[in-house]
Design a protein around this motif. Sequence first.
Motif, PDB file in Angstrom:
ATOM      1  N   LEU A 117      32.410  52.172 -21.071  1.00  0.00           N
ATOM      2  CA  LEU A 117      32.073  53.449 -20.658  1.00  0.00           C
ATOM      3  C   LEU A 117      33.368  54.318 -20.849  1.00  0.00           C
ATOM      4  O   LEU A 117      33.098  55.677 -21.321  1.00  0.00           O
ATOM      5  CB  LEU A 117      31.711  53.474 -19.071  1.00  0.00           C
ATOM      6  N   PRO A 118      34.544  53.840 -20.546  1.00  0.00           N
ATOM      7  CA  PRO A 118      35.740  54.601 -20.707  1.00  0.00           C
ATOM      8  C   PRO A 118      36.043  54.784 -22.218  1.00  0.00           C
ATOM      9  O   PRO A 118      36.419  55.849 -22.550  1.00  0.00           O
ATOM     10  CB  PRO A 118      37.071  53.301 -20.339  1.00  0.00           C
ATOM     11  N   VAL A 119      35.577  53.872 -23.155  1.00  0.00           N
ATOM     12  CA  VAL A 119      35.874  53.853 -24.572  1.00  0.00           C
ATOM     13  C   VAL A 119      34.963  55.349 -25.151  1.00  0.00           C
ATOM     14  O   VAL A 119      35.395  56.274 -25.791  1.00  0.00           O
ATOM     15  CB  VAL A 119      35.372  52.663 -25.460  1.00  0.00           C
ATOM     16  N   ALA A 120      33.630  55.192 -24.611  1.00  0.00           N
ATOM     17  CA  ALA A 120      32.654  56.187 -25.109  1.00  0.00           C
ATOM     18  C   ALA A 120      33.074  57.540 -24.576  1.00  0.00           C
ATOM     19  O   ALA A 120      33.055  58.614 -25.242  1.00  0.00           O
ATOM     20  CB  ALA A 120      31.261  55.835 -24.553  1.00  0.00           C
ATOM     21  N   VAL A 121      33.326  57.730 -23.345  1.00  0.00           N
ATOM     22  CA  VAL A 121      33.717  59.023 -22.654  1.00  0.00           C
ATOM     23  C   VAL A 121      35.019  59.567 -23.316  1.00  0.00           C
ATOM     24  O   VAL A 121      35.082  60.656 -23.724  1.00  0.00           O
ATOM     25  CB  VAL A 121      34.044  58.684 -21.054  1.00  0.00           C
ATOM     26  N   ALA A 122      36.037  58.735 -23.419  1.00  0.00           N
ATOM     27  CA  ALA A 122      37.106  58.928 -24.149  1.00  0.00           C
ATOM     28  C   ALA A 122      37.000  59.788 -25.674  1.00  0.00           C
ATOM     29  O   ALA A 122      37.547  60.509 -25.843  1.00  0.00           O
ATOM     30  CB  ALA A 122      38.152  57.941 -24.254  1.00  0.00           C
ATOM     31  N   GLY A 123      36.108  59.019 -26.505  1.00  0.00           N
ATOM     32  CA  GLY A 123      35.773  59.182 -27.737  1.00  0.00           C
ATOM     33  C   GLY A 123      35.148  60.775 -27.772  1.00  0.00           C
ATOM     34  O   GLY A 123      35.478  61.428 -28.536  1.00  0.00           O
ATOM     35  N   ILE A 124      34.185  60.689 -26.887  1.00  0.00           N
ATOM     36  CA  ILE A 124      33.360  62.160 -26.880  1.00  0.00           C
ATOM     37  C   ILE A 124      34.391  63.225 -26.367  1.00  0.00           C
ATOM     38  O   ILE A 124      34.007  64.422 -27.169  1.00  0.00           O
ATOM     39  CB  ILE A 124      32.136  61.709 -25.804  1.00  0.00           C
ATOM     40  N   LEU A 125      35.063  62.924 -25.230  1.00  0.00           N
ATOM     41  CA  LEU A 125      35.979  63.913 -25.044  1.00  0.00           C
ATOM     42  C   LEU A 125      36.932  64.750 -25.947  1.00  0.00           C
ATOM     43  O   LEU A 125      37.254  65.521 -26.173  1.00  0.00           O
ATOM     44  CB  LEU A 125      36.837  63.733 -23.566  1.00  0.00           C
ATOM     45  N   LEU A 126      37.443  63.406 -26.745  1.00  0.00           N
ATOM     46  CA  LEU A 126      38.531  63.646 -27.820  1.00  0.00           C
ATOM     47  C   LEU A 126      37.889  64.581 -28.834  1.00  0.00           C
ATOM     48  O   LEU A 126      38.325  65.776 -29.246  1.00  0.00           O
ATOM     49  CB  LEU A 126      39.066  62.323 -28.495  1.00  0.00           C
ATOM     50  N   LEU A 127      36.660  64.331 -29.503  1.00  0.00           N
ATOM     51  CA  LEU A 127      36.072  64.987 -30.349  1.00  0.00           C
ATOM     52  C   LEU A 127      35.485  66.464 -29.919  1.00  0.00           C
ATOM     53  O   LEU A 127      35.356  67.247 -30.731  1.00  0.00           O
ATOM     54  CB  LEU A 127      34.919  64.188 -31.101  1.00  0.00           C
ATOM     55  N   SER A 128      35.032  66.268 -28.652  1.00  0.00           N
ATOM     56  CA  SER A 128      34.502  67.608 -28.106  1.00  0.00           C
ATOM     57  C   SER A 128      35.650  68.756 -27.989  1.00  0.00           C
ATOM     58  O   SER A 128      35.447  70.003 -28.428  1.00  0.00           O
ATOM     59  CB  SER A 128      33.933  67.385 -26.837  1.00  0.00           C
ATOM     60  N   VAL A 129      36.807  68.236 -27.792  1.00  0.00           N
ATOM     61  CA  VAL A 129      37.992  69.292 -27.488  1.00  0.00           C
ATOM     62  C   VAL A 129      38.414  69.653 -29.129  1.00  0.00           C
ATOM     63  O   VAL A 129      38.767  70.819 -29.358  1.00  0.00           O
ATOM     64  CB  VAL A 129      39.272  68.642 -26.911  1.00  0.00           C
ATOM     65  N   ILE A 130      38.565  68.550 -29.927  1.00  0.00           N
ATOM     66  CA  ILE A 130      38.743  68.879 -31.301  1.00  0.00           C
ATOM     67  C   ILE A 130      37.523  70.141 -31.873  1.00  0.00           C
ATOM     68  O   ILE A 130      38.141  70.845 -32.602  1.00  0.00           O
ATOM     69  CB  ILE A 130      38.942  67.856 -32.390  1.00  0.00           C
ATOM     70  N   SER A 131      36.608  70.141 -31.641  1.00  0.00           N
ATOM     71  CA  SER A 131      35.344  70.798 -31.929  1.00  0.00           C
ATOM     72  C   SER A 131      35.473  72.116 -31.235  1.00  0.00           C
ATOM     73  O   SER A 131      34.764  73.137 -31.921  1.00  0.00           O
ATOM     74  CB  SER A 131      33.980  70.239 -31.474  1.00  0.00           C
ATOM     75  N   LEU A 132      36.195  72.399 -30.268  1.00  0.00           N
ATOM     76  CA  LEU A 132      36.110  73.953 -29.675  1.00  0.00           C
ATOM     77  C   LEU A 132      36.585  74.984 -30.521  1.00  0.00           C
ATOM     78  O   LEU A 132      36.021  76.124 -30.638  1.00  0.00           O
ATOM     79  CB  LEU A 132      37.049  73.903 -28.469  1.00  0.00           C
ATOM     80  N   PRO A 133      37.462  74.932 -31.398  1.00  0.00           N
ATOM     81  CA  PRO A 133      38.020  75.927 -32.513  1.00  0.00           C
ATOM     82  C   PRO A 133      36.609  76.382 -33.272  1.00  0.00           C
ATOM     83  O   PRO A 133      36.453  77.664 -33.797  1.00  0.00           O
ATOM     84  CB  PRO A 133      39.228  75.595 -33.353  1.00  0.00           C
ATOM     85  N   ALA A 134      35.740  75.315 -33.558  1.00  0.00           N
ATOM     86  CA  ALA A 134      34.570  75.973 -34.302  1.00  0.00           C
ATOM     87  C   ALA A 134      33.803  76.981 -33.808  1.00  0.00           C
ATOM     88  O   ALA A 134      33.000  77.564 -34.757  1.00  0.00           O
ATOM     89  CB  ALA A 134      33.818  74.661 -34.517  1.00  0.00           C
ATOM     90  N   LEU A 135      33.849  77.339 -32.422  1.00  0.00           N
ATOM     91  CA  LEU A 135      33.149  78.410 -31.940  1.00  0.00           C
ATOM     92  C   LEU A 135      33.507  79.883 -32.475  1.00  0.00           C
ATOM     93  O   LEU A 135      32.675  80.404 -32.225  1.00  0.00           O
ATOM     94  CB  LEU A 135      33.500  78.330 -30.321  1.00  0.00           C
ATOM     95  N   HIS A 136      34.815  79.951 -33.019  1.00  0.00           N
ATOM     96  CA  HIS A 136      35.149  80.996 -33.569  1.00  0.00           C
ATOM     97  C   HIS A 136      35.375  81.161 -34.911  1.00  0.00           C
ATOM     98  O   HIS A 136      36.148  81.706 -35.661  1.00  0.00           O
ATOM     99  CB  HIS A 136      36.562  81.957 -32.856  1.00  0.00           C
TER     100      HIS A 136
END
Length: 734
Positions: free
Chosen positions: A370-389
């Motif tokens: 669970l910690p590994v999955a959550v950490a990985g998903i959160l990391l890539l989600s944060v990196i994804s944010l600039p794609a919104l603009h």
Amino acid sequence: MANILYRIGGWAARWRKSTLGGGIIILLLLAVVALRMGPVFEGDMSIPGTESEKAANALQEKFPSGDAVDGGTIQLVFKAAQGKSLESAETKKVIQTSLNSILQDQNVASVADPYSSGAISANKEIGYATITYKLPAADVTEKSVEDVERQADKMRKAGIQVEKSGTVGSGGVPEIGGISEVIGIAMAFIILLVMFRSVLTAGLPIVIAIFGLGIGVLLILIGSNFIDMSAVTLTLAVMLGLAVGIDYGLFILSRHRQNMLAGMSIRESIANATGTAGSAVVFAGMTVIIALAGLSVTRIPFLSTMGLAAALTVFIAVLTAIVIVPAMLSLLGERILPKAAAGNERNKKLKKKPATESNAWGRFITKFPLPVAVAGILLLSVISLPALHLQIGLPNNGMKSEDTTERQAYDLLSEGFGPGFNGPLVVLATADGTNNSQSAIEQATAGLSKMEGVASAAPPILNAGGDAAIISVIPKSGPLDKETGKLVSTIRGESKEMESQYGVKLMVTGSTAVDIDISKKLNNALPTFGLLVVGLAFVLLLLVFRSLLVPLKAVLGYLLTMTATLGFVVFVVQDGHFANLFGITQSGPVLNFLPLLTAGILFGLAMDYEVFLVSRMREKFIHARDAKGAILFGIKSSGSVVTAAGLIMVCVFAGFIFMDDTMIKSMGLALAFGILFDAFVVRLAILPAIMSMLGRHSWYLPKWLDRILPNIDVEGAALEEKSHKITVDNRQAM
């Protein structure tokens, strides 16, 4: 498929000299043909059916050029020495003398000097001259270009700054075998050396990849004579062909070494490695090929050509892996093993107890899923944010390195004539069927200069028939600015009103309008292509892994990889963060076809790693029905190979980041970090963690669906059982 590849591997190992000799002959024949024909990279990046293309066709109809050749151009941009003017007698004499010398070249059709054409800025410090040739840009001789450069040097010695741009010399064959490829290959060699602890073994996948790449590149060079393609097509093909070629050779080589250390004979080991790892190579390669060829569904010619050319090099890489690699392995024999594993030491290894079927990383993931999955998903989600603009466009000279003459010419023109001067709009006004067409056109276009965002609009230039006119409009904003796109939409929006009021239709074209329309078309094509790729991924993985949840998590992982990749590219290229670190001197819109191209390439490569990693898990689960043990076995047996393969791809793609061409630079950046995110965060962390939490449910498949699905043995389970019996027999014989 595994049995067929088993026989191919055995045949290549047995007839190793003939196989290698045949491959070399094919390479030499293609080289001779390619040298005789020469490359022709003249394809543009237009898209049929766009508003700008319709306007360009109408422009050609209303202003026919007859039999005139669309000649190449060189634009020389001048800036007077500090404290002087371009109109001073001394400066004017130097410039006109040099331009008259250029005009003596028999290939030059005309030279528009800044004095006769009025191409001098308001402060009299900056001006430009346009040299037009009688030949297309690709046919202008090197001597003609050298003549221009010689005269430019004379003007520079007189204290005048002279910079150069234009179509001549801007679309040649990209450099192959340059520093970018060398850096990538060198890093790949170091990774393989660490992995195999043998110079010979580490060099083998690289040599074979270069061999296959040579065949693919030569085929593309020959094909450029028959199919329109841009020069960047070849660079993309080199990127992919080199990366997958090394990886595919690595997969088969790694399995062959495992087989030999397990006690198989050399020839049996080669055949088995080709049948098992080779099956995965073929399947993975086909997913890359399908994804690249799938770019054709966008109906965008230049993108389809790029995809098909890159798919060709991947296809050659697959053929090389399953035919040339076995022949080379047979030729090298036991020399591909570390010295410690040869002879008596090898026999000692065979007598030892089997190693544990897990490693530290696998145990960590299964202990803390669970910690590994959550950490990985959160990391890539944060990196994804600039794609919104995300903002896309086609990079121009303004995004090139500041030390290039094209960039300096661009900056001088912006300084002297405003940022919009580098991206003029060509407005075509047609008055078909009106009584007084000239008066109607003048009334309909009178408001262009007063529009918001317009710096200036030239008087209409009528055609011979008097029913059409060209108006050059200079925007206040640069060609890549959003405001310029709004201006194009505004002018086109005025067309309906002008047509109803005056009977005049307004159409917009020119390079800036073309780029805007291409970007819009590419944006519209992305969802369709994305659905195709996601659907294809799900079906393929459903067939391979016979599970509903494994394909679902793989597809979701791919989508997370894509958004993170686009987010990172926007963060660096568009927003300018860490730009200097990657040699990006000017922030700006992301390359307009990059999202589509990256989506196709990353899909194929992501499926590569999914197949090599999860197929080993499935193989173990089928035999032992232990979900956790399957994850541990998969990570232990394939994790190191996937890690090495991922690092190799990252290094090969990263080498292209530091090339001068902005397009190639952004493609290298996107693919390098896309593979980094997918291989190391998604495939080796998030997905095993999720599978660990799901347990046996990961492999759930309804019985009715299991009955109707064909059985695709990617890893060659039957061959594995056969090989296991052979190994046991060999050990008993000892």
